[in-house]
Write a protein that holds these residues in place. Structure first.
Motif, PDB file in Angstrom:
ATOM      1  N   GLY A  36       0.716  -1.123  -0.055  1.00 34.34           N
ATOM      2  CA  GLY A  36       0.106  -0.064  -0.033  1.00 34.34           C
ATOM      3  C   GLY A  36       0.979   1.362   0.069  1.00 34.34           C
ATOM      4  N   ILE A  37       2.030   1.225   0.784  1.00 30.31           N
ATOM      5  CA  ILE A  37       2.852   2.283   0.792  1.00 30.31           C
ATOM      6  C   ILE A  37       4.216   2.146  -0.103  1.00 30.31           C
ATOM      7  N   GLU A  79      16.404  20.392   4.506  1.00 37.16           N
ATOM      8  CA  GLU A  79      15.341  20.912   5.437  1.00 37.16           C
ATOM      9  C   GLU A  79      15.738  20.516   6.793  1.00 37.16           C
ATOM     10  N   ALA A 110      11.763  22.621   1.337  1.00 38.31           N
ATOM     11  CA  ALA A 110      11.416  21.169   1.662  1.00 38.31           C
ATOM     12  C   ALA A 110      12.014  20.313   0.572  1.00 38.31           C
ATOM     13  N   CYS A 111      11.289  19.329   0.214  1.00 40.29           N
ATOM     14  CA  CYS A 111      12.015  18.295  -0.884  1.00 40.29           C
ATOM     15  C   CYS A 111      12.405  18.861  -2.137  1.00 40.29           C
ATOM     16  N   SER A 148       1.191   8.229  11.579  1.00 36.59           N
ATOM     17  CA  SER A 148       0.758   7.737  10.234  1.00 36.59           C
ATOM     18  C   SER A 148       2.052   7.916   9.157  1.00 36.59           C
ATOM     19  N   THR A 152       7.109   6.192   6.542  1.00 33.35           N
ATOM     20  CA  THR A 152       7.589   7.033   5.264  1.00 33.35           C
ATOM     21  C   THR A 152       8.837   7.766   5.608  1.00 33.35           C
ATOM     22  N   ASP A 184       0.467  21.638   3.612  1.00 34.07           N
ATOM     23  CA  ASP A 184       0.419  20.227   3.436  1.00 34.07           C
ATOM     24  C   ASP A 184       1.498  19.365   4.332  1.00 34.07           C
ATOM     25  N   VAL A 196       2.137  17.356   9.273  1.00 34.96           N
ATOM     26  CA  VAL A 196       1.505  16.878   7.922  1.00 34.96           C
ATOM     27  C   VAL A 196       0.283  16.800   7.995  1.00 34.96           C
ATOM     28  N   LYS A 199      -3.041  13.131   3.843  1.00 33.59           N
ATOM     29  CA  LYS A 199      -4.167  13.041   2.721  1.00 33.59           C
ATOM     30  C   LYS A 199      -4.163  14.088   1.551  1.00 33.59           C
ATOM     31  N   TYR A 205       0.273  16.880  -4.211  1.00 32.67           N
ATOM     32  CA  TYR A 205       1.360  16.376  -5.125  1.00 32.67           C
ATOM     33  C   TYR A 205       1.090  15.775  -6.356  1.00 32.67           C
ATOM     34  N   TYR A 236       7.266   8.001  -0.754  1.00 29.33           N
ATOM     35  CA  TYR A 236       7.188   6.724  -0.580  1.00 29.33           C
ATOM     36  C   TYR A 236       6.709   6.210  -1.957  1.00 29.33           C
ATOM     37  N   LYS A 238       4.855   4.333  -3.623  1.00 28.50           N
ATOM     38  CA  LYS A 238       3.522   4.370  -4.174  1.00 28.50           C
ATOM     39  C   LYS A 238       2.920   5.536  -4.673  1.00 28.50           C
ATOM     40  N   MET A 239       3.561   6.768  -3.938  1.00 27.23           N
ATOM     41  CA  MET A 239       3.362   8.121  -4.323  1.00 27.23           C
ATOM     42  C   MET A 239       3.586   8.203  -5.731  1.00 27.23           C
ATOM     43  N   ASN A 275      12.266   7.895   2.626  1.00 30.14           N
ATOM     44  CA  ASN A 275      12.300   9.425   2.225  1.00 30.14           C
ATOM     45  C   ASN A 275      13.433  10.060   2.443  1.00 30.14           C
ATOM     46  N   GLY A 307       8.230  19.826  -3.231  1.00 34.06           N
ATOM     47  CA  GLY A 307       8.661  20.335  -2.085  1.00 34.06           C
ATOM     48  C   GLY A 307       7.355  20.947  -1.473  1.00 34.06           C
TER      49      GLY A 307
HETATM   50  P1  HMG Z   1      -2.243   6.435   6.001  1.00 37.73           P
HETATM   51  O1  HMG Z   1      -3.446   7.318   5.837  1.00 37.73           O
HETATM   52  O2  HMG Z   1      -2.218   5.381   7.303  1.00 37.73           O
HETATM   53  O3  HMG Z   1      -2.638   5.201   4.777  1.00 37.73           O
HETATM   54  O4  HMG Z   1      -0.832   6.983   5.661  1.00 37.73           O
HETATM   55  P2  HMG Z   1      -3.842   4.819   3.900  1.00 37.73           P
HETATM   56  O5  HMG Z   1      -5.096   4.507   4.696  1.00 37.73           O
HETATM   57  O6  HMG Z   1      -3.988   6.065   2.829  1.00 37.73           O
HETATM   58  O7  HMG Z   1      -3.320   3.694   3.175  1.00 37.73           O
HETATM   59  C1  HMG Z   1      -2.118   3.741   2.430  1.00 37.73           C
HETATM   60  C2  HMG Z   1      -2.357   2.629   1.126  1.00 37.73           C
HETATM   61  O8  HMG Z   1      -2.212   1.519   1.771  1.00 37.73           O
HETATM   62  C3  HMG Z   1      -3.774   2.932   0.626  1.00 37.73           C
HETATM   63  O9  HMG Z   1      -3.739   2.608  -0.909  1.00 37.73           O
HETATM   64  C4  HMG Z   1      -4.400   1.491   1.121  1.00 37.73           C
HETATM   65  O10 HMG Z   1      -5.282   1.137   0.277  1.00 37.73           O
HETATM   66  C5  HMG Z   1      -3.506   0.552   0.961  1.00 37.73           C
HETATM   67  P3  HMG Z   1      -4.017   3.710  -1.892  1.00 37.73           P
HETATM   68  O11 HMG Z   1      -5.242   4.219  -1.725  1.00 37.73           O
HETATM   69  O12 HMG Z   1      -3.014   4.849  -1.446  1.00 37.73           O
HETATM   70  O13 HMG Z   1      -3.668   3.510  -3.292  1.00 37.73           O
HETATM   71  N1  HMG Z   1      -3.328  -0.653   1.968  1.00 37.73           N
HETATM   72  C6  HMG Z   1      -3.134  -1.671   1.793  1.00 37.73           C
HETATM   73  N2  HMG Z   1      -2.538  -2.186   0.698  1.00 37.73           N
HETATM   74  C7  HMG Z   1      -2.043  -3.825   0.626  1.00 37.73           C
HETATM   75  N3  HMG Z   1      -2.433  -4.267   1.858  1.00 37.73           N
HETATM   76  C8  HMG Z   1      -3.121  -3.947   2.860  1.00 37.73           C
HETATM   77  C9  HMG Z   1      -3.292  -2.696   3.087  1.00 37.73           C
HETATM   78  N4  HMG Z   1      -4.118  -1.722   3.859  1.00 37.73           N
HETATM   79  C10 HMG Z   1      -4.081  -0.364   3.322  1.00 37.73           C
HETATM   80  N5  HMG Z   1      -3.432  -4.758   3.973  1.00 37.73           N
HETATM   81  C11 HMG Z   1       0.033   8.568   4.161  1.00 37.73           C
HETATM   82  C12 HMG Z   1      -0.737   7.361   4.308  1.00 37.73           C
HETATM   83  C13 HMG Z   1       0.847   8.927   2.847  1.00 37.73           C
HETATM   84  C14 HMG Z   1      -1.017   9.839   4.300  1.00 37.73           C
HETATM   85  C15 HMG Z   1       1.055   8.697   5.473  1.00 37.73           C
HETATM   86  O14 HMG Z   1       1.924   7.696   5.340  1.00 37.73           O
HETATM   87  C16 HMG Z   1       1.870  10.261   5.696  1.00 37.73           C
HETATM   88  O15 HMG Z   1       1.247  11.258   6.033  1.00 37.73           O
HETATM   89  N6  HMG Z   1       2.898  10.138   5.233  1.00 37.73           N
HETATM   90  C17 HMG Z   1       3.736  11.325   5.141  1.00 37.73           C
HETATM   91  C18 HMG Z   1       3.321  12.484   4.016  1.00 37.73           C
HETATM   92  C19 HMG Z   1       3.687  12.224   2.671  1.00 37.73           C
HETATM   93  O16 HMG Z   1       4.504  11.374   2.449  1.00 37.73           O
HETATM   94  N7  HMG Z   1       3.094  12.912   1.757  1.00 37.73           N
HETATM   95  C20 HMG Z   1       3.361  12.724   0.409  1.00 37.73           C
HETATM   96  C21 HMG Z   1       3.045  13.748  -0.640  1.00 37.73           C
HETATM   97  S1  HMG Z   1       3.827  15.251   0.177  1.00 37.73           S
HETATM   98  C22 HMG Z   1       5.451  15.061  -0.193  1.00 37.73           C
HETATM   99  O17 HMG Z   1       5.888  14.131  -1.141  1.00 37.73           O
HETATM  100  C23 HMG Z   1       6.483  16.035   0.344  1.00 37.73           C
HETATM  101  C24 HMG Z   1       7.416  15.455   1.566  1.00 37.73           C
HETATM  102  O18 HMG Z   1       8.308  14.310   0.894  1.00 37.73           O
HETATM  103  C25 HMG Z   1       7.811  16.452   2.358  1.00 37.73           C
HETATM  104  C26 HMG Z   1       8.746  17.606   1.754  1.00 37.73           C
HETATM  105  O19 HMG Z   1       8.507  18.072   0.649  1.00 37.73           O
HETATM  106  O20 HMG Z   1       9.780  17.972   2.402  1.00 37.73           O
HETATM  107  C27 HMG Z   1       6.195  14.561   2.388  1.00 37.73           C
END
Ligand code: HMG
Length: 390
Positions: A36-37, A79, A110-111, A148, A152, A184, A196, A199, A205, A236, A238-239, A275, A307
């Motif tokens: 998923g991730i 950062e 940021a990134c 959550s 990542t 975000d 953060v 969603k 993104y 991550y 999957k993103m 990450n 970022g």
């Molecule tokens: P969450 O809300 O716990 O996860 O955290 P979820 O419920 O959305 O599930 C994730 C995926 O797992 C889903 O798939 C589920 O279906 C799947 P999707 O719908 O996304 O395709 N899943 C499963 N798959 C297989 N088997 C299972 C199962 N159960 C569920 N059993 C969230 C996810 C990304 C929100 C969290 O990890 C988070 O907040 N991460 C940090 C923020 C982040 O990385 N954001 C990305 C965009 S922002 C960015 O890239 C900038 C950044 O790098 C910072 C910067 O710029 O400095 C973050």
């Protein structure tokens, strides 16, 4: 004049935790983290590594004496800065014994900021064709235990030399970029972990990617069939896949298969490191270049930099003849193979092992860290670094 990436290397700390074990400890189905991730292993950072030492270790492996003479600009993108005033690049300048006539700065967004570094370097080299620019993208991603975002997290640094007539990839013009005030993801000055809206950040993104990909297409007429791969900032894996899928649906079968297959190669290092924020897109580039067996010189690669906050950019590069010879695959294989797996308990302990803010003096156990360059402690409020080769 052709300007682009002449050398590229990376460093990640010597410990990792399996995300499957992390999932079990958090009473979550491991499939959520691994599928998923899309993350398999997460780098764990000892107290003896920070953004500076990670970057210095990444740069150490790629710089020759000749590079050190030619580098007249060091741009440190992070950062995870260690000082509100002094640029982290000055510590790198000292640790790597660069020439005195160097401009040293730190950049932040940021990134995204390593991409800003590349574009700054491109302008500098256009005016100074003999010069080489060292760009460092180094970060430690911290969301906190049992959050959550925890799965990542990650840590590492990418070091790049940007020059005229580069050996690896030219950076094409024009690129397209965008800024929008979006909350975000952010990290206030008082906090050592990120805030953060998970969603929301995912939606932002994808929105940025689509805006920029189509804006770039409108400006350049470069479309999916002209690109051998599209690489992403990978918080991550999957993103990136989600974003890619949002545009490849419109592609013909051959283009779709090629872009999906090459994305799969480009995410491998990221899936086992985590990450690394500013360096993430470029870690994905290293993954693609070092692990593919079919992509020929002359191929065009699309790159999406994002970022939070937010700034994004989409641009393209052309792989250069014999680019494979300029890579450090064996070194990277060794580094990744020689890491030590730690338990979730050990990861939690390491995560909490931080230096209290305001510490005046402390000595850190650098003999426990196999890295060549370590953060050795603080003396009279001044951070101390050791290059074990010196
Ligand atoms: P969450 O809300 O716990 O996860 O955290 P979820 O419920 O959305 O599930 C994730 C995926 O797992 C889903 O798939 C589920 O279906 C799947 P999707 O719908 O996304 O395709 N899943 C499963 N798959 C297989 N088997 C299972 C199962 N159960 C569920 N059993 C969230 C996810 C990304 C929100 C969290 O990890 C988070 O907040 N991460 C940090 C923020 C982040 O990385 N954001 C990305 C965009 S922002 C960015 O890239 C900038 C950044 O790098 C910072 C910067 O710029 O400095 C973050």
């Amino acid at each position: 004049m052709k300007i682009g990436i002449d050398k590229i290397g990376f460093y990640t700390p010597n410990m990792y935790v399996e995300t499957e074990n992390l999932a079990k400890a958090r009473h979550i189905d491991p499939g959520k983290f691994t599928i998923g991730i899309g993350q398999e292993k997460m780098a764990v950072t000892p107290i003896t590594q920070d953004a500076v030492s990670l970057a210095a270790n990444a740069a150490l492996e790629i710089l020759t004496a000749e590079d050190k003479k030619a580098i007249d600009y060091v741009i440190f993108a992070t950062e995870s800065g260690i000082d509100h005033s002094k640029a982290a690049s000055i510590y790198i300048h000292e640790l790597l014994d660069l020439e005195p006539n160097v401009r040293s700065i730190e950049v932040k967004q940021a990134c995204y900021s390593a991409t800003a570094g590349i574009q700054i370097a491109k302008g500098h080299i256009a005016l100074n064709p003999e010069s080489k620019v060292l760009i460092l993208g180094a970060d430690i991603s911290r969301y906190g235990l049992e959050t959550s975002g925890e799965v990542t997290q990650g840590a590492g640094a990418v070091a790049m030399v940007v020059s005229a007539d580069p050996k690896i990839m030219t950076i094409e013009s024009p690129s397209v970029y965008q800024t929008e005030d979006v909350m975000d993801f952010w990290r206030p000055l008082h906090s050592d972990t990120a805030f953060v809206q998970g969603k929301y950040s995912v939606d932002q993104y994808i929105k940025f990617f689509q805006n920029l990909y189509y804006a770039h297409h409108d400006k350049t007429n470069i479309g999916l069939s002209d690109l051998d791969a599209i690489l992403f900032h990978l918080p991550y894996t999957k993103m990136g896949m989600k974003a890619l899928k949002s545009v490849v649906e419109e592609a013909n079968e051959a283009d779709r298969e090629r872009l999906l297959a090459n994305f799969d190669i480009s995410k491998r290092y990221n899936a086992i490191v985590g990450n690394i924020y500013t360096g993430s897109l470029y870690l994905s580039l290293i993954s693609l270049l070092e692990l593919n067996t079919t992509i020929e010189a002359g191929s065009r690669i699309g790159l999406f930099s994002y970022g939070s906050g937010a700034v994004g950019e989409f641009f393209t590069g052309i792989l250069q003849p014999n680019y494979r010879e300029a890579l450090y695959k064996e070194k990277h294989d060794n580094m990744l193979d020689n890491r030590t797996e730690v338990s979730v308990e050990a990861y939690e302990k390491t995560f909490q092992d931080t230096i209290p803010s305001g510490t005046e003096n402390i000595e850190l156990p650098i003999e426990q860290d196999p890295a060549t360059i370590c953060f050795a402690g603080i003396k009279d409020h001044m951070r101390q670094y050791v290059n074990k080769n010196n």
